[in-house]
Design an enzyme around this catalytic site. Structure first.
Site, PDB file in Angstrom:
ATOM      1  N   GLU A  52       0.861  -1.188   0.000  1.00 34.31           N
ATOM      2  CA  GLU A  52       0.000   0.000   0.000  1.00 34.31           C
ATOM      3  C   GLU A  52       0.890   1.228   0.000  1.00 34.31           C
ATOM      4  O   GLU A  52       1.882   1.299   0.727  1.00 34.31           O
ATOM      5  CB  GLU A  52      -0.896   0.005   1.240  1.00 34.31           C
ATOM      6  CG  GLU A  52      -1.721   1.282   1.394  1.00 34.31           C
ATOM      7  CD  GLU A  52      -2.585   1.247   2.646  1.00 34.31           C
ATOM      8  OE1 GLU A  52      -3.280   0.222   2.862  1.00 34.31           O
ATOM      9  OE2 GLU A  52      -2.563   2.228   3.418  1.00 34.31           O
TER      10      GLU A  52
ATOM     11  N   GLU B  20      -2.119  11.711   3.147  1.00 36.57           N
ATOM     12  CA  GLU B  20      -2.936  11.144   4.211  1.00 36.57           C
ATOM     13  C   GLU B  20      -2.770  11.949   5.488  1.00 36.57           C
ATOM     14  O   GLU B  20      -1.687  12.421   5.826  1.00 36.57           O
ATOM     15  CB  GLU B  20      -2.555   9.681   4.481  1.00 36.57           C
ATOM     16  CG  GLU B  20      -3.455   9.014   5.503  1.00 36.57           C
ATOM     17  CD  GLU B  20      -3.132   7.554   5.727  1.00 36.57           C
ATOM     18  OE1 GLU B  20      -4.037   6.796   6.088  1.00 36.57           O
ATOM     19  OE2 GLU B  20      -1.955   7.180   5.544  1.00 36.57           O
TER      20      GLU B  20
END
Length: 286
Positions: free
Chosen positions: A113, A118
């Protein structure tokens, strides 16, 4: 070693903005939010009908339902996916209490990932993280000054924490990002490593605006993930079958755990209207 090269586009680009909206179909297979957030990812038709997904003024709008009080089962949001390597020009990103916006490539954890953008609630700067199965240790030898390595084991806490860097410029995330009109993120995924660059509005390289990106001219990445000590990391093995994802979730395992320790708990009866992505373009190059 940082892989520097000039790229050629796949056709003319990954997808046009209008095609991106029309291609919004993978959400129909999403039955559960991977972050365990309080969110209901709706279908393309529902997103259009409820005006949380639209294409206007050459921009894609990815929003959330901020009119329904205490929705059952989760707040309506959209999850737009596509595959490839990319350069994303973003004008606005979601901010506000309880929000957890992510621009990422998730196939967690066995196939990796990549979290490019974020953070949660009122976070000031971007966190960039990789998550993998055991056996991937990274180093950050060529990251820009101000980028701090948080962890080097990409399987830290059984991949829940991963290997992460914390950036320092408020222009690259949240309200600071939006105040400057956003900017451009570029991510290079190569056999030698994973590299992320960011330029605020007004500082975007001319080769990007000309659709002839040349990493030789870009200087140090904001974040560099290359093979670290011991066994290092086989990036070809650790990251496979990635899909590009924009989404906005609420609370969940990260943002939810931060709620009670912040001023957000005093705003539980309100709903801010800044939780949306505004995307000018996403382009992919070979």
């Amino acid at each position: 070693m940082l892989l520097l090269c000039s790229f050629l586009p796949i056709g003319t680009a990954l997808f046009s903005l209008l095609a991106a909206v029309d291609a919004y179909t993978l959400v129909d297979t999403v039955t559960r939010d991977q972050t365990l957030g309080f969110v209901d990812y709706v279908t393309r038709d529902s997103a259009h009908q409820n005006k949380v997904l639209s294409y206007e003024n050459n921009q894609v709008y990815l929003g959330v339902d901020y009119t329904t009080y205490a929705p059952k089962g989760g707040r309506s949001s959209v999850r737009l996916t596509n595959q490839g390597l990319f350069i994303a020009d973003i004008a606005h990103m979601p901010v506000g209490c309880g929000t957890w916006p992510v621009f990422w490539m998730p196939n967690w954890p066995s196939l990796g990932e990549i979290d490019i953008i974020e953070g949660v609630k009122s976070q000031l700067t971007n966190s960039i993280t990789l998550h993998t199965s055991p056996g991937c240790t990274i180093a950050n030898p060529n990251s820009q000054p101000g980028t701090i390595t948080q962890s080097t084991d990409c399987n830290l806490s059984s991949a829940h924490e991963g290997c992460s860097v914390r950036t320092s410029s408020p222009k690259n995330f949240g309200r600071g990002f939006n105040a400057f009109g956003g900017g451009v993120y570029a991510m290079q995924w190569a056999s030698s490593g994973i590299y992320v660059w960011f330029w605020p509005r007004g500082e975007i390289p001319s080769d990007i605006t000309a659709q002839r990106p040349n990493t030789w001219a870009w200087g140090q990445p904001l974040a560099t993930f290359e093979s670290g000590a011991n066994a290092g990391c086989d990036f070809n093995r650790a990251f496979r079958d990635q899909s590009l994802v924009f989404d906005t979730t609420f609370c969940g395992t990260w943002a939810g755990s931060m709620w009670g320790s912040s001023s957000c708990s005093n705003l539980a009866g309100t709903c801010e209207q800044e939780a949306f992505w505004l995307i000018n373009s996403v382009k992919v190059y070979l």
